[in-house]
Scaffold this motif. Structure first.
Motif, short mmCIF file in Angstrom:
data_model
loop_
_atom_site.label_atom_id
_atom_site.label_comp_id
_atom_site.label_asym_id
_atom_site.label_seq_id
_atom_site.Cartn_x
_atom_site.Cartn_y
_atom_site.Cartn_z
N LYS A 149 53.91 -49.86 -7.51
CA LYS A 149 52.86 -50.82 -7.87
C LYS A 149 51.51 -50.38 -7.31
O LYS A 149 50.48 -50.47 -7.98
CB LYS A 149 53.23 -52.21 -7.35
CG LYS A 149 54.34 -52.88 -8.14
CD LYS A 149 54.65 -54.27 -7.56
CE LYS A 149 55.76 -54.95 -8.36
NZ LYS A 149 56.11 -56.28 -7.81
N ALA A 150 51.52 -49.92 -6.06
CA ALA A 150 50.28 -49.44 -5.46
C ALA A 150 49.83 -48.14 -6.12
O ALA A 150 48.63 -47.92 -6.35
CB ALA A 150 50.48 -49.23 -3.95
N ALA A 151 50.77 -47.27 -6.45
CA ALA A 151 50.46 -45.95 -7.00
C ALA A 151 49.81 -46.04 -8.38
O ALA A 151 48.90 -45.26 -8.70
CB ALA A 151 51.72 -45.10 -7.07
N THR A 160 46.57 -41.60 -0.78
CA THR A 160 47.75 -42.24 -0.22
C THR A 160 47.77 -43.67 -0.75
O THR A 160 47.09 -44.54 -0.21
CB THR A 160 47.70 -42.24 1.32
OG1 THR A 160 47.52 -40.89 1.78
CG2 THR A 160 48.97 -42.80 1.93
N PRO A 161 48.49 -43.93 -1.83
CA PRO A 161 48.33 -45.20 -2.55
C PRO A 161 48.69 -46.45 -1.75
O PRO A 161 48.02 -47.48 -1.88
CB PRO A 161 49.27 -45.04 -3.75
CG PRO A 161 49.43 -43.58 -3.92
CD PRO A 161 49.38 -43.01 -2.55
N TYR A 162 49.72 -46.38 -0.93
CA TYR A 162 50.19 -47.56 -0.22
C TYR A 162 49.36 -47.73 1.05
O TYR A 162 49.39 -46.88 1.94
CB TYR A 162 51.67 -47.40 0.11
CG TYR A 162 52.31 -48.61 0.74
CD1 TYR A 162 52.42 -49.81 0.05
CD2 TYR A 162 52.81 -48.54 2.03
CE1 TYR A 162 53.02 -50.91 0.62
CE2 TYR A 162 53.42 -49.64 2.62
CZ TYR A 162 53.52 -50.83 1.92
OH TYR A 162 54.10 -51.92 2.50
N TRP A 163 48.61 -48.83 1.15
CA TRP A 163 47.57 -48.92 2.17
C TRP A 163 48.08 -48.83 3.61
O TRP A 163 47.40 -48.22 4.46
CB TRP A 163 46.70 -50.16 1.96
CG TRP A 163 47.34 -51.49 2.23
CD1 TRP A 163 47.94 -52.31 1.33
CD2 TRP A 163 47.42 -52.17 3.50
NE1 TRP A 163 48.40 -53.45 1.94
CE2 TRP A 163 48.09 -53.39 3.27
CE3 TRP A 163 46.98 -51.86 4.78
CZ2 TRP A 163 48.34 -54.30 4.28
CZ3 TRP A 163 47.24 -52.77 5.80
CH2 TRP A 163 47.90 -53.97 5.55
N PRO A 164 49.24 -49.39 4.00
CA PRO A 164 49.69 -49.16 5.38
C PRO A 164 49.94 -47.69 5.70
O PRO A 164 49.77 -47.25 6.84
CB PRO A 164 50.98 -49.99 5.46
CG PRO A 164 50.81 -51.06 4.45
CD PRO A 164 50.11 -50.37 3.31
#
Length: 318
Positions: free
Chosen positions: A268-270, A281-285
């Motif tokens: 979903k983030a990607a 780096t798509p996933y923020w954490p």
């Protein structure tokens, strides 16, 4: 008052003024970088992939983990799919599942074992993409060691398969799809890299895997420069740990958490990042973890990674 301040500054030694200016510029640069990260992560609208690039997406390694999650997400965005994987029954199951959730999406499947003879599989892909506008390519297929091993302990067949699947497979699929994107002057190529090759300076006991992912990063960055002016956006996405079967096997990760997303959470983030930066780096954490890794000395990170690898191996080198 203003003239007094100017006179006071003029009276300061030159080195103090230089240090103050450098400090201000560093703070300004850090602030701008942070604001840009906030915008790109939380505020920037994603591209309409179908309108921007084309109505079809091709995903390798599409029956499990990140590849499968990408397939679901892209179908929900209205794209038709070409799913590539080695297991025909799993391809059929995933295709049927996606068709139930996204009945308007057309789906083709290609049975291709990247660890076997490569040319015949590439020919199957070339046949599948004839007459369709493949606008998005997700090079997700990848394998790693069955468990942590020092380089001299890795069977030749194991590391040769890793090179073939991760390096040659990605290169050949890109080479097959790229000419048609060039003909239409649009397209997006997403290569799945790894924090093992980029975020930390080394990845001992998974050396060949990390080396192939470093190749993926360099390939992507160079293609990004080569084809940006042609309307083709090439991107290397750099995840850290994602809760998939592969990470469960090699890193004993059984469930997702804030810093270890599920494959669905990562995808979903990607999707929101496709078509922008050449590397992300798509996933923020994960990007927060990356930032703090860069603050640490390489020697400390090397020692930490080696200790983790040795624990996963079960004993020390003899």
């Amino acid at each position: 008052m203003a003239s007094a301040c100017i006179n006071h500054l003029a009276a300061q030694p030159l080195w103090i003024l230089l240090v103050s200016s450098l400090g201000f510029l560093s703070f300004l640069n850090l602030s701008l970088s942070f604001l840009n990260w906030v915008y790109a992560t939380f505020l920037r609208p994603p591209k309409n992939l179908r309108e921007k690039y084309g109505s079809w997406a091709l995903i390798t390694g599409a029956t499990d983990g990140i590849g499968k999650a990408f397939a679901y997400q892209l179908a929900q965005k209205g794209l038709n799919l070409i799913l590539v994987s080695r297991n025909p029954s799993e391809l059929k199951n995933v295709s049927n599942e996606i068709q139930v959730e996204s009945p308007d999406s057309k789906i083709k499947t290609v049975v291709f074992d990247f660890s076997r003879e490569m040319q015949s599989g590439i020919q199957l892909i070339e046949e599948a993409i004839k007459g369709v506008d493949v606008g998005v390519l997700i090079n997700n297929v990848g394998i790693t060691y069955p468990q942590a091993r020092f380089f001299h302990e890795v069977d030749e067949q194991v590391w040769m398969d890793i090179v073939r699947v991760n390096l040659e497979g990605t290169s050949r699929v890109t080479k097959a799809v790229l000419p048609r994107m060039l003909g239409r002057k649009r397209g997006a190529i997403v290569n799945i890299g790894s924090g093992a090759a980029i975020v930390v300076p080394s990845h001992p006991l998974f050396t060949i895997y990390a080396a192939t992912k470093a190749y993926i990063d360099q390939l992507s960055r160079s293609l990004y420069v080569e084809y940006k002016s042609c309307g083709i956006d090439v991107q290397c996405q750099v995840p850290l740990y994602v809760a998939t079967k592969m990470t469960s096997k090699v890193a004993s990760i059984e469930r997702s958490s804030l810093f270890i997303p599920s494959a669905e959470g990562y995808a979903k983030a990607a999707i929101h990042k496709i078509g922008f930066e050449g590397r992300c780096t798509p996933y923020w954490p994960h990007s927060i973890q990356w930032f703090f890794c860069h603050l640490l000395p390489h020697s400390l990170l090397d020692s930490w990674r080696l200790s983790i690898g040795i624990r996963r191996r079960g004993n020390i080198i003899t």
